[in-house]
Design an enzyme around this catalytic site. Structure first.
Site, PDB file in Angstrom:
ATOM      1  N   TYR A   1       4.125-116.280 -48.272  1.00  0.00           N
ATOM      2  CA  TYR A   1       5.434-115.633 -48.085  1.00  0.00           C
ATOM      3  C   TYR A   1       6.530-116.684 -47.842  1.00  0.00           C
ATOM      4  CZ  TYR A   1       8.770-112.164 -46.269  1.00  0.00           C
ATOM      5  OH  TYR A   1       9.869-111.365 -46.070  1.00  0.00           O
TER       6      TYR A   1
ATOM      7  N   LYS B   1       9.785-117.320 -50.148  1.00  0.00           N
ATOM      8  CA  LYS B   1      11.146-117.088 -49.661  1.00  0.00           C
ATOM      9  C   LYS B   1      11.987-118.375 -49.654  1.00  0.00           C
ATOM     10  CE  LYS B   1      10.910-112.649 -49.225  1.00  0.00           C
ATOM     11  NZ  LYS B   1      11.736-111.793 -50.083  1.00  0.00           N
TER      12      LYS B   1
END
Ligand code: NAI
Length: 246
Positions: free
Chosen positions: A154, A158
């Site tokens: 993640y 991001k």
């Protein structure tokens, strides 16, 4: 109204931050396209907007599927003739510590959070370039900036979103297309509600404001960046995180 008659496509619009953004944009006069892989959530949000007197249509697609994305964009251009605002908001988590993360968990998150954003941005940018204008907004995360325990995939995705945002701002500025990102802090949506209460309490305690965000806080940030009030802002990442540093 700050977005009167603007055509705004919002991915992951079926719930959470995306839903709040769809509702907020409709309130400000935008014609909203609610995009999500969950069809019944899409219908619910479209109905809510119509009930409140706004205008919306829904598209049930998976942003990782290039053909579906291209068809959705083609349909919108056929219907409305343009795309003024595109928000890449759909995103997922699949958490595990580095040594336990499976290849499948890595691929799943990278596929939605990076390839999905790439697919949509490429399609939307082509139209915005032809019409000489538009606003492309991406969704990063406080985790992309600081990293977070158990979120290798993640955090990578991001941080990648920030890189794409800055790159596209440079490439597309000359076509009058602004590209920015919102980096939400922990926000009370289904994504965060599945985290242990102990962890959430720790995050709350660390935050100067001593609370988590609500989806509407992100919707308002997207609204500002999408509006003409932000006409000289491009290539930026707006942290909306209550000052928390992980
Ligand atoms: P959520 O899980 O409540 O909603 C995400 C929506 O995206 C869901 O409706 C889901 O069906 C849709 N979606 C997922 N994969 C999709 C795909 N392949 N194609 C189409 N739609 C898909 O998530 P939430 O919390 O509203 O998050 C929205 C965005 O904000 C995500 O990009 C997330 O990474 C980011 N974010 C959220 C934070 C939070 O604390 N909730 C913090 C930082 C960033």
């Amino acid at each position: 109204m700050r977005l009167k008659d603007k055509i705004a496509i919002i991915t992951g619009g079926g719930r959470g931050i995306g839903e709040a953004t769809c509702l907020r944009f409709a309130e400000e006069g935008a014609k909203v396209v609610v995009v999500d892989k969950n069809g019944s959530d899409v219908n619910t949000v479209v109905e809510k907007i119509k009930k409140a007197g706004g205008e919306a249509i829904g598209k049930e697609i998976d942003v990782t599927n290039r053909q579906q994305v291209d068809k959705m964009i083609g349909d919108i251009v056929s219907k409305y003739g343009r795309i003024d605002i595109f928000i890449n908001n759909a995103g997922i988590t699949a958490d595990a510590k580095l040594e336990k993360m499976t290849e499948q968990q890595w691929d799943q998150v990278i596929d939605v959070n990076l390839k999905g954003v790439f697919n949509c941005a490429q399609g939307a940018a082509k139209i915005m370039k032809e019409q000489n204008g538009g606003v492309l907004l991406n969704t990063s995360s406080v985790v992309g900036i600081y990293g977070n325990f158990g979120q290798t995939n993640y955090a990578a995705s991001k941080w990648g979103v920030i890189g794409m945002t800055k790159t596209w701002a440079k490439e597309l500025g000359k076509y009058n297309i602004r590209v920015n990102a919102v980096a939400p802090g922990f926000t009370l949506t289904a994504m965060v509600k599945k985290m242990p209460e102990k962890v959430l309490t720790k995050i709350r305690d660390k935050s100067p404001l001593k609370k988590l965000a609500q989806p509407i806080d992100m919707a308002n940030a997207f609204l500002f960046l999408a509006s003409d009030e932000a006409r000289f802002i491009t290539g930026t990442v707006l942290s909306v995180d209550g000052g928390v540093v992980l």
